[in-house]
Write a protein that holds these residues in place. Structure first.
Motif, short mmCIF file in Angstrom:
data_model
loop_
_atom_site.label_atom_id
_atom_site.label_comp_id
_atom_site.label_asym_id
_atom_site.label_seq_id
_atom_site.Cartn_x
_atom_site.Cartn_y
_atom_site.Cartn_z
N ALA A 391 0.81 -1.20 -0.08
CA ALA A 391 0.13 0.02 -0.04
C ALA A 391 0.90 1.39 0.13
O ALA A 391 0.55 2.26 -0.55
N ALA A 392 1.88 1.30 0.68
CA ALA A 392 2.76 2.27 0.72
C ALA A 392 3.58 2.75 -0.49
O ALA A 392 3.70 3.76 -0.94
N ARG A 393 3.82 1.74 -1.49
CA ARG A 393 4.51 1.81 -2.62
C ARG A 393 3.53 2.39 -3.50
O ARG A 393 3.66 3.18 -4.32
N ASN A 394 2.01 1.98 -3.42
CA ASN A 394 1.33 2.42 -4.44
C ASN A 394 0.72 3.83 -4.17
O ASN A 394 0.60 4.81 -5.02
N VAL A 395 1.07 4.29 -2.72
CA VAL A 395 0.80 5.72 -2.41
C VAL A 395 1.82 6.79 -2.94
O VAL A 395 1.53 7.57 -3.64
#
Length: 426
Positions: A391-395
């Motif tokens: 999720a952090a990579r997507n952000v």
């Protein structure tokens, strides 16, 4: 040094006061007098015609009240005038749509506080490595914990000074919150890398580079057991009260013990958040977070009588966990700390950041196998890893794609504020 390289900074610093029992009583009396002064102003405002609701008339009414009522005389004149200015500012905020209309302040649900408008009246000095002293009107000379250097003595001036303070009481006792103004060198642009952040309950903060920040329970097992015991005791004593019966001193004492444990947990949470956000702001130049609407996320699932909700107890537990992590406070800290160090903070849309695969960019049903594991179900991808890291990579990816949200120019006008006071009363 040119003025272009300097920037004026205003911030607050809160320190714990060491008051004697007599000092505590004096501070309590001033706080109750300030609350009573607010309520009298509110009653005066509702009673007077619109054309007579002026600052001059209100100031005259306050002077007369302080002369007629001995209880109000314990409040210093400048603190009483600060209550007046705060009340009028509350109405201005209401008319501009920034807040609801001011109302009556109850004794039990109102935070006890007293304002000290002028910083020069404090006469702050440092007497020890861990202690400082300040002068409080009608209280005397008091000690406070010196945990941050303040611009006093030779370092004080027109640009670097303490402009005022506010006394605030919580479950741990009386504190003093200084208002500080400082002229500092404008920070150079932060050269650190970009980072995306995903906030959660199991893992409070996960970064797109794989780093995570976690914490233990805010209360120890012994403290949690004590808190549960106190809550059960309070429930029993409250259950045996008859309707309209005055709360006993024992029940009040139990409530105070519960509030003290919860305040201790909040203090530990604040300490962890400050240390974590400071580390992130110093390490990274661009911080990207999700634009979460937390108030919608913590709504109750109880439903209505016609359409009752499902899994209400589980949703209540999740709501408590979300509120305990205080994601909004974390973002607020990151906002001003990154700006202070020359970095920037951006927000991106939150939908599907936890469901999308950061490897192939597709959202495939069933990829989020559990709370901690993400396995892409796309046959051509098959990427797997920690769900919070994904999720952090997507952000971060959304920010690099140019999907950062632009802050709104102003807030929406409150409907309640519109109907409380017509424009003619301004």
């Amino acid at each position: 040094m040119s003025q272009d390289t300097l920037v004026k900074r205003q911030f607050g610093h809160r320190a714990r006061l060491a008051l004697s029992p007599a000092g505590v009583r004096k501070a309590d009396d001033q706080a109750h007098a300030a609350r009573t002064m607010w309520n009298l102003l509110h009653a005066w405002w509702r009673m007077m015609p619109k054309e007579k609701r002026t600052l001059t008339n209100a100031d005259a009414a306050i002077r007369q009240a302080r002369g007629d009522i001995d209880f109000l005389a314990v409040l210093p004149a400048q603190a009483a005038r600060a209550v007046l200015k705060t009340y009028f500012q509350a109405w201005k905020n209401c008319w501009d749509g920034r807040a609801d209309a001011p109302n009556f302040k109850g004794r039990l649900r109102t935070v006890m506080s007293v304002d000290v408008p002028q910083g020069r009246d404090l006469n702050i000095i440092r007497v020890h490595r861990r202690w400082g002293m300040a002068n409080l009107s009608k209280v005397g000379r008091v000690r406070f914990r010196w945990t941050k250097d303040l611009p006093v003595g030779k370092r004080a001036g027109l640009e670097n000074r303490v402009t005022g303070a506010r006394l605030v009481k919580d479950a741990l006792g009386w504190h003093i919150a200084f208002r500080v103004q400082a002229l500092q060198v404008k920070p150079e642009p932060h050269q650190g890398p970009e980072i995306g952040i995903d906030v959660g309950v199991t893992v409070p903060i996960a970064l797109s580079d794989g780093e995570t920040y976690e914490h233990d329970e805010w209360l120890t097992e012994r403290e949690q057991a004590k808190l549960l015991h106190l809550e059960q005791r309070a429930a029993r004593r409250k259950r045996h009260r008859t309707p309209g019966e005055r709360t006993s001193r024992r029940l009040h004492h139990t409530y105070d013990q519960i509030a003290g444990l919860r305040a201790k947990a909040k203090r530990r949470a604040l300490d962890w958040q400050h240390k974590t956000t400071t580390t992130i702001a110093r390490t990274y130049g661009t911080v990207v977070v999700e634009a979460l609407t937390i108030t919608n996320m913590v709504k109750s699932a109880r439903g209505t009588i016609e359409e009752p909700g499902k899994n209400v107890a589980q949703k209540s537990g999740l709501n408590r966990s979300i509120s305990g992590e205080a994601w909004g406070r974390t973002v607020t800290m990151l906002t001003y700390k990154t700006a202070r160090l020359g970095g920037t903070l951006h927000k991106v849309p939150a939908p599907n950041t936890s469901q999308r695969c950061s490897g192939c960019g597709l959202t495939t049903p069933g990829s989020r196998e559990s709370q901690a594991v993400f396995v892409c179900k796309n046959p051509d991808c098959g990427w797997s890893g920690n769900a919070d890291w994904n999720a952090a990579r997507n952000v971060l990816h959304l920010y690099r794609m140019g999907l950062a949200l632009v802050p709104a120019a102003g807030r929406a006008v409150s409907r309640r504020a519109k109907r409380v006071e017509p424009a003619a009363a301004r």
